[in-house]
Design a protein around this motif. Sequence first.
Motif, PDB file in Angstrom:
ATOM      1  N   TRP A  11      55.311  91.055  36.137  1.00 23.33           N
ATOM      2  CA  TRP A  11      54.148  90.319  36.643  1.00 23.33           C
ATOM      3  C   TRP A  11      53.837  89.102  35.763  1.00 23.33           C
ATOM      4  CZ3 TRP A  11      49.603  90.381  33.547  1.00 23.33           C
ATOM      5  CH2 TRP A  11      48.521  89.676  34.069  1.00 23.33           C
ATOM      6  N   SER A  12      54.002  89.248  34.471  1.00 26.06           N
ATOM      7  CA  SER A  12      53.687  88.136  33.566  1.00 26.06           C
ATOM      8  C   SER A  12      54.822  87.136  33.446  1.00 26.06           C
ATOM      9  CB  SER A  12      53.350  88.677  32.168  1.00 26.06           C
ATOM     10  OG  SER A  12      54.497  89.289  31.594  1.00 26.06           O
ATOM     11  N   ALA A  13      56.001  87.451  33.973  1.00 30.50           N
ATOM     12  CA  ALA A  13      57.175  86.567  33.859  1.00 30.50           C
ATOM     13  C   ALA A  13      57.626  86.161  35.256  1.00 30.50           C
ATOM     14  CB  ALA A  13      58.293  87.262  33.095  1.00 30.50           C
ATOM     15  N   THR A  14      56.812  85.365  35.931  1.00 23.31           N
ATOM     16  CA  THR A  14      57.124  84.982  37.314  1.00 23.31           C
ATOM     17  C   THR A  14      58.277  84.001  37.392  1.00 23.31           C
ATOM     18  OG1 THR A  14      55.442  83.250  37.136  1.00 23.31           O
ATOM     19  CG2 THR A  14      54.760  85.356  38.073  1.00 23.31           C
ATOM     20  N   ARG A  15      58.511  83.237  36.340  1.00 20.63           N
ATOM     21  CA  ARG A  15      59.559  82.225  36.390  1.00 20.63           C
ATOM     22  C   ARG A  15      60.955  82.832  36.354  1.00 20.63           C
ATOM     23  NH1 ARG A  15      59.711  77.423  32.528  1.00 20.63           N
ATOM     24  NH2 ARG A  15      61.377  76.918  33.986  1.00 20.63           N
ATOM     25  N   ARG A  16      61.084  84.055  35.860  1.00 21.60           N
ATOM     26  CA  ARG A  16      62.410  84.634  35.683  1.00 21.60           C
ATOM     27  C   ARG A  16      63.148  84.731  37.014  1.00 21.60           C
ATOM     28  NH1 ARG A  16      65.488  87.125  32.133  1.00 21.60           N
ATOM     29  NH2 ARG A  16      66.971  88.673  32.860  1.00 21.60           N
ATOM     30  N   GLN A  17      62.457  85.193  38.067  1.00 19.69           N
ATOM     31  CA  GLN A  17      63.118  85.329  39.351  1.00 19.69           C
ATOM     32  C   GLN A  17      63.531  83.967  39.901  1.00 19.69           C
ATOM     33  OE1 GLN A  17      64.038  88.248  40.754  1.00 19.69           O
ATOM     34  NE2 GLN A  17      65.173  86.929  42.171  1.00 19.69           N
ATOM     35  N   ARG A  18      62.681  82.962  39.724  1.00 19.79           N
ATOM     36  CA  ARG A  18      63.043  81.628  40.196  1.00 19.79           C
ATOM     37  C   ARG A  18      64.249  81.083  39.428  1.00 19.79           C
ATOM     38  NH1 ARG A  18      57.306  80.576  40.054  1.00 19.79           N
ATOM     39  NH2 ARG A  18      57.595  79.229  38.237  1.00 19.79           N
ATOM     40  N   ILE A  19      64.280  81.352  38.129  1.00 23.23           N
ATOM     41  CA  ILE A  19      65.421  80.896  37.333  1.00 23.23           C
ATOM     42  C   ILE A  19      66.697  81.605  37.777  1.00 23.23           C
ATOM     43  CG2 ILE A  19      66.392  80.897  35.010  1.00 23.23           C
ATOM     44  CD1 ILE A  19      63.594  80.456  33.929  1.00 23.23           C
ATOM     45  N   GLU A  20      66.622  82.910  38.039  1.00 28.56           N
ATOM     46  CA  GLU A  20      67.808  83.647  38.468  1.00 28.56           C
ATOM     47  C   GLU A  20      68.310  83.150  39.817  1.00 28.56           C
ATOM     48  OE1 GLU A  20      66.712  87.719  38.421  1.00 28.56           O
ATOM     49  OE2 GLU A  20      66.919  87.938  36.239  1.00 28.56           O
ATOM     50  N   ASP A  21      67.389  82.837  40.731  1.00 26.17           N
ATOM     51  CA  ASP A  21      67.815  82.311  42.034  1.00 26.17           C
ATOM     52  C   ASP A  21      68.506  80.961  41.878  1.00 26.17           C
ATOM     53  OD1 ASP A  21      66.697  84.556  43.122  1.00 26.17           O
ATOM     54  OD2 ASP A  21      64.818  83.588  43.696  1.00 26.17           O
TER      55      ASP A  21
END
Length: 627
Positions: free
Chosen positions: A276-286
């Motif tokens: 929840w606190s690391a929302t950018r991780r999924q965008r970076i992985e995509d």
Amino acid sequence: MISVAKVQPGNAWQYYLRGVAIGDGRRPARKPLKAAQKEVGLPPGVWMGRGLPALGLTAGSVVTERQAELLYGEGRHPDADRIERERLDDGADAETARLATVLGQPFEEIEKRKQIPLLALDLVFRPQASLIVLWALGDDHTRRVIERAHERAIATVLRWLEDEVAEVRWSSGRKRAKAPGLVVARWRHFDNRDALPLLHDHCLLVNRALRPDGAWSALDTRRLYQHVVAAGTLYTLAMTTEVCEELGLATVSREVTPGLRPVMEIAGVDSELIEWSATRRQRIEDALEGITDRYVAEHGRLPGERARHALGWWAAQDTRPEKKTARPLHQLRAWWRASAVRRFGQKLVDGLLQRCRAAGAAIRVRVRPLVDTVLAAIDVAAVVYTVRGAFARRHVLAEARRHLAETLRGRACPPGLDDYIADQALARHTRQLTVPQEGRRTPAPDQITHTADFHRPARWWIAGTGKPPRASTQYERAQVASFALQNAIRTARAAPAASRDEAHAATASATEHTDDHDQAAATPHAVDHPDRDAALTPAQRAAAHHTHQQAAMPEQLEGRMTDPATWLRTPENLSRLAVFTREADARRRAIADRQQPEQTANADRPTDQQQHHTPRPDQDRGAARDR
């Protein structure tokens, strides 16, 4: 962890004063810095470092806008206005008065050589994700403890850099000396660009220091870059230890990327809260998937480990959000709590600290605050050698700090234990590659390159769930090499003295110093098993090691299973690995014994009767690995 960025001429200093100094927001050009910081509720920047007295500054004093403009924007003394006026009053011309305020070589001289001056280095310190979650959702006491530990860890790292790393250079690098101190301006941030919790500090390290003759010159920034990883492990170890000791917590390993090093997180913090606190991780992985596909299409192969890091940085830059409007911390904490309660429920958020303390208490009961310095040196040397091949002391020191974090699980260790383990690993299990040359300056200890002679496991393939198989990473192979050597040490300890020399011939370089472990109580860091009375069998020792490691994992806590990364450490697998190692060594010796008579017979044949065959690809493969 610590990340580094360069600060160079142009609008770099304006970016920091108009954005970074007010929490990555946007400050109007005519609004004073102090008023903008007060409006968004951010603390002002403060000065740090032992080099402040030479500039007439004091540690903890507020960084003013004019001081930052002069020092970071023009490379001049932070009190240059007063100094210049005094020179003008004494009758000096304007150019002479201005040059009197310049620290080191003027920027225009560097630019005339078509070089870009380096004004400063931006060191960004931020804790692990679980500590950030606990800081954002915990009570005021928890928040203050984490912030205090964060500040002390930064101060510890800066002292270490000043004591061990920082050097000033001049005469195109031909002359250098130890820097007496650093000059650093620190700014605090509370959130990321998505307005989610991210406690971190920007520390702008001025690229100037005093020489022994009293003049100012540039720092050896390459040397600073080389020690960033070791500094980051020191920051993580110092901060995590203080928070865990103060709040009664413990740490567990969390695998972020399969095959890479795990991250030591606070036990009891749910992975859902971390995500929840690391929302950018999924965008970076995509974004990384598309970038990797283009890399494969262009190069015809998958990226290596170094290329993956570069592609990850590229993906992070492509997905970086725009600047937002900074807000006071009390508003951010209220919004974070409401968001977490709405998503996970009131009970989970309110009971976060209690769960962390319960998990920490269970771990602290079962894990003793002891470090086996002999096995630690083996583990550190094997991992660094398998990952890097050739390495320097800074690499060994960083791995020693990681070993302490993984072994102690948040408990404090004696000061200097990391240096002691690193020195033992270098002295006992490595050999020096750097050869001092006559007539040249003797290289410093951290400039000497080392290597080792351990067996390096071959690469294997790992099947993924819903993904194509991947090759084992260097870190996974390093773990296998370390486990094999540690098993050899345990077997040698438990074996009778008469048969100790016959066990594990391939690991002689690792076991030749095991007898020194009995004198561990005489060493300055004798912290491992001082009450051992009798030697244990290999199975008992493997079981004890497995219990010690597994106790720090969240096994069956909150209904979760143990981290799969620790399954290799079971006594059964460790025993099998030891058997495989012995069998492989026996096969190598048998092959070597068979080849010697054949070579002797071939040598006795006449020259015209000798036949030359092209060797097969698999021929002598086992022997080649031992060379």
